[in-house]
Design an enzyme around this catalytic site. Structure first.
Site, PDB file in Angstrom:
ATOM      1  CG  ASN A  14      -1.825   1.038   1.445  1.00 15.07           C
ATOM      2  OD1 ASN A  14      -1.235   2.360   1.270  1.00 15.07           O
ATOM      3  ND2 ASN A  14      -3.042   0.820   1.606  1.00 15.07           N
ATOM      4  CG  HIS A  17       0.841   6.398   4.929  1.00 16.62           C
ATOM      5  ND1 HIS A  17      -0.502   7.346   5.232  1.00 16.62           N
ATOM      6  CD2 HIS A  17       0.128   5.024   5.269  1.00 16.62           C
ATOM      7  CE1 HIS A  17      -1.219   6.802   5.592  1.00 16.62           C
ATOM      8  NE2 HIS A  17      -1.095   5.486   5.767  1.00 16.62           N
ATOM      9  CG  HIS A  50      -8.188   4.141   1.288  1.00 14.96           C
ATOM     10  ND1 HIS A  50      -8.489   3.869   2.726  1.00 14.96           N
ATOM     11  CD2 HIS A  50      -9.641   4.512   0.675  1.00 14.96           C
ATOM     12  CE1 HIS A  50      -9.639   4.437   2.952  1.00 14.96           C
ATOM     13  NE2 HIS A  50     -10.386   4.403   2.083  1.00 14.96           N
ATOM     14  NE  ARG A  52      -9.527   8.586   4.597  1.00 13.10           N
ATOM     15  CZ  ARG A  52      -9.542   7.456   5.797  1.00 13.10           C
ATOM     16  NH1 ARG A  52      -8.733   6.469   5.866  1.00 13.10           N
ATOM     17  NH2 ARG A  52     -10.697   7.722   6.525  1.00 13.10           N
ATOM     18  NE  ARG A  56      -7.593  11.137   5.678  1.00  9.79           N
ATOM     19  CZ  ARG A  56      -8.058  10.797   6.832  1.00  9.79           C
ATOM     20  NH1 ARG A  56      -7.451   9.839   7.716  1.00  9.79           N
ATOM     21  NH2 ARG A  56      -9.416  11.126   7.432  1.00  9.79           N
ATOM     22  CD  GLU A  77      -6.994  -0.221   0.999  1.00  3.88           C
ATOM     23  OE1 GLU A  77      -6.483  -1.493   1.216  1.00  3.88           O
ATOM     24  OE2 GLU A  77      -6.972   0.714   1.673  1.00  3.88           O
ATOM     25  CB  THR A 107      -5.781   4.494   9.903  1.00  3.39           C
ATOM     26  OG1 THR A 107      -5.595   3.493   8.767  1.00  3.39           O
ATOM     27  CG2 THR A 107      -5.799   4.071  11.142  1.00  3.39           C
ATOM     28  CB  THR A 108      -9.379   1.884   7.342  1.00  7.18           C
ATOM     29  OG1 THR A 108      -9.157   2.458   6.277  1.00  7.18           O
ATOM     30  CG2 THR A 108     -10.753   1.040   7.366  1.00  7.18           C
ATOM     31  CD  GLU A 158      -7.170  -6.224   3.270  1.00  4.88           C
ATOM     32  OE1 GLU A 158      -7.154  -6.455   1.763  1.00  4.88           O
ATOM     33  OE2 GLU A 158      -6.584  -5.503   3.838  1.00  4.88           O
ATOM     34  CG  HIS A 201      -5.711  -1.452   9.366  1.00  9.80           C
ATOM     35  ND1 HIS A 201      -5.101  -1.142  10.507  1.00  9.80           N
ATOM     36  CD2 HIS A 201      -5.957  -0.600   8.459  1.00  9.80           C
ATOM     37  CE1 HIS A 201      -5.360   0.244  10.138  1.00  9.80           C
ATOM     38  NE2 HIS A 201      -5.882   0.653   9.184  1.00  9.80           N
ATOM     39  N   GLY A 202      -2.036  -2.561   9.910  1.00  6.32           N
ATOM     40  CA  GLY A 202      -1.244  -2.360  10.736  1.00  6.32           C
ATOM     41  C   GLY A 202      -0.024  -3.444  10.904  1.00  6.32           C
ATOM     42  N   GLY A 223       1.178  -1.515   4.379  1.00  6.91           N
ATOM     43  CA  GLY A 223       1.360  -0.124   3.769  1.00  6.91           C
ATOM     44  C   GLY A 223       2.212   0.813   4.814  1.00  6.91           C
ATOM     45  CG  HIS A 224       1.783   3.675   8.829  1.00  9.98           C
ATOM     46  ND1 HIS A 224       2.537   3.446   9.879  1.00  9.98           N
ATOM     47  CD2 HIS A 224       1.752   5.110   8.700  1.00  9.98           C
ATOM     48  CE1 HIS A 224       2.848   4.574  10.459  1.00  9.98           C
ATOM     49  NE2 HIS A 224       2.429   5.673   9.792  1.00  9.98           N
TER      50      HIS A 224
HETATM   51  N1  PXP Z   1      -5.919  -3.256   4.024  1.00  5.30           N
HETATM   52  C1  PXP Z   1      -6.832  -2.439   4.249  1.00  5.30           C
HETATM   53  C2  PXP Z   1      -8.178  -2.471   3.696  1.00  5.30           C
HETATM   54  C3  PXP Z   1      -6.751  -0.834   4.456  1.00  5.30           C
HETATM   55  O1  PXP Z   1      -7.568   0.075   4.493  1.00  5.30           O
HETATM   56  C4  PXP Z   1      -5.326  -0.500   4.912  1.00  5.30           C
HETATM   57  C5  PXP Z   1      -4.971   0.685   5.163  1.00  5.30           C
HETATM   58  O2  PXP Z   1      -5.427   1.719   4.249  1.00  5.30           O
HETATM   59  C6  PXP Z   1      -4.281  -1.691   4.819  1.00  5.30           C
HETATM   60  C7  PXP Z   1      -4.786  -2.879   4.537  1.00  5.30           C
HETATM   61  C8  PXP Z   1      -2.966  -1.512   5.310  1.00  5.30           C
HETATM   62  O3  PXP Z   1      -2.862  -0.890   6.393  1.00  5.30           O
HETATM   63  P1  PXP Z   1      -1.449  -0.307   7.120  1.00  5.30           P
HETATM   64  O4  PXP Z   1      -1.105   0.891   6.045  1.00  5.30           O
HETATM   65  O5  PXP Z   1      -1.531  -0.027   8.390  1.00  5.30           O
HETATM   66  O6  PXP Z   1      -0.551  -1.618   6.697  1.00  5.30           O
END
Ligand code: PXP
Length: 261
Positions: A14, A17, A50, A52, A56, A77, A107-108, A158, A201-202, A223-224
């Site tokens: 992702n 960022h 994503h 948004r 942003r 996304e 964040t989501t 997911e 996520h995370g 991603g992050h």
């Molecule tokens: N999957 C989904 C559906 C998300 O919305 C996000 C964050 O945009 C991620 C994965 C990736 O999360 P992270 O950036 O925390 O790794």
């Protein structure tokens, strides 16, 4: 029921960022499309972005350029809004992941409420499915949400790993184990219902291995952490390290049963 094949675990990178940093100064640098091309070269199996509602980070123009320049699949996304549906239909990315979105969130937060909104979501995803986009629902690893996703005809779910990852950071071992159990059971149930389970996520170097070891999972989206770590080691190194942790954890599952899906 037979055991799942052990498919190779795909890594979706992702690049949101990179755009966050670019937008901090309003110019064109750093370019998320350049980062996406580097991620492809470093071993990403796909790119996730994503768009948004408040733009942003990723912009409309970024999505057009990603579609034009990527050689690997784009996982787009988006929130389940008419505006985003029109954009997805215009570009027809390989995959569309439907996520909940609140303007005030950082964040989501949490998964999509599919079970309570199944009729609207079924109608919402129908034209996207007809356009050939592979639809994924970003949900908590909850049996009701998984069943509802199958019912509306989404081929992919997911599973939200955010709560598990927070427990890893907090060092709350009981919660880590409980959240991992939910993710394992959720991935298993999704697979039993004929869905393709993904997760994300995370995730970080510290939290990825236990998730990667869940045999039913087919893809992780990260991603992050990767973009943050790239500040210290470069994107190529961050992705290579993540890949090797994923592959190592995958190798510990045991021999594939019945080949690779
Ligand atoms: N999957 C989904 C559906 C998300 O919305 C996000 C964050 O945009 C991620 C994965 C990736 O999360 P992270 O950036 O925390 O790794």
């Amino acid at each position: 029921m037979t055991e799942p094949n052990r498919p190779p675990l795909r890594l979706g990178v992702n690049i949101d960022h990179v755009a966050t940093i670019r937008n901090a100064r309003g110019g064109a640098h750093p370019d998320p499309v350049k980062a996406a091309l580097m991620a492809e070269a470093a071993g990403a199996d796909g790119i996730t972005a994503h768009l948004r509602e408040d733009r942003r980070h990723i912009s409309d123009d970024d999505i057009g350029r990603l579609m034009a320049e990527l050689s690997k699949p784009l996982n787009f996304e988006m929130a389940a809004t008419a505006e985003m549906q029109a954009i997805a239909l215009k570009h027809q990315p390989h995959a569309v992941c439907i996520v909940p979105e609140k303007r005030e969130e950082r964040t989501t937060e949490g998964g999509l409420e599919v079970a309570g909104d199944d009729n609207r979501l079924a109608e919402f995803i129908a034209p996207l499915r007809e356009a050939g986009c592979r639809i994924s629902m970003f949900i908590e690893a909850d049996p009701g949400q998984i069943e509802a996703s199958a019912k509306i005809g989404a081929p992919v779910v997911e599973l939200h790993t955010g709560t598990y990852c927070e427990a890893v950071i907090a060092g709350d071992q009981a919660k880590v184990l409980d959240e991992l159990r939910k993710l394992r059971e959720g991935a298993r149930y999704a697979w039993e219902l004929g869905l393709e389970p993904h997760a994300g996520h995370g995730l970080t170097f510290d939290s990825v291995e236990a998730v990667a070891a869940i045999p039913e999972l087919v893809e992780l989206n990260i991603g992050h952490f990767l973009i943050g770590d790239a500040i210290f080691t470069g994107l190529k190194d961050a992705i290579t390290q993540m890949r090797s942790r994923m592959d190592g954890a995958r190798g510990e599952i045991g021999d594939p049963v019945g080949g690779v899906a």
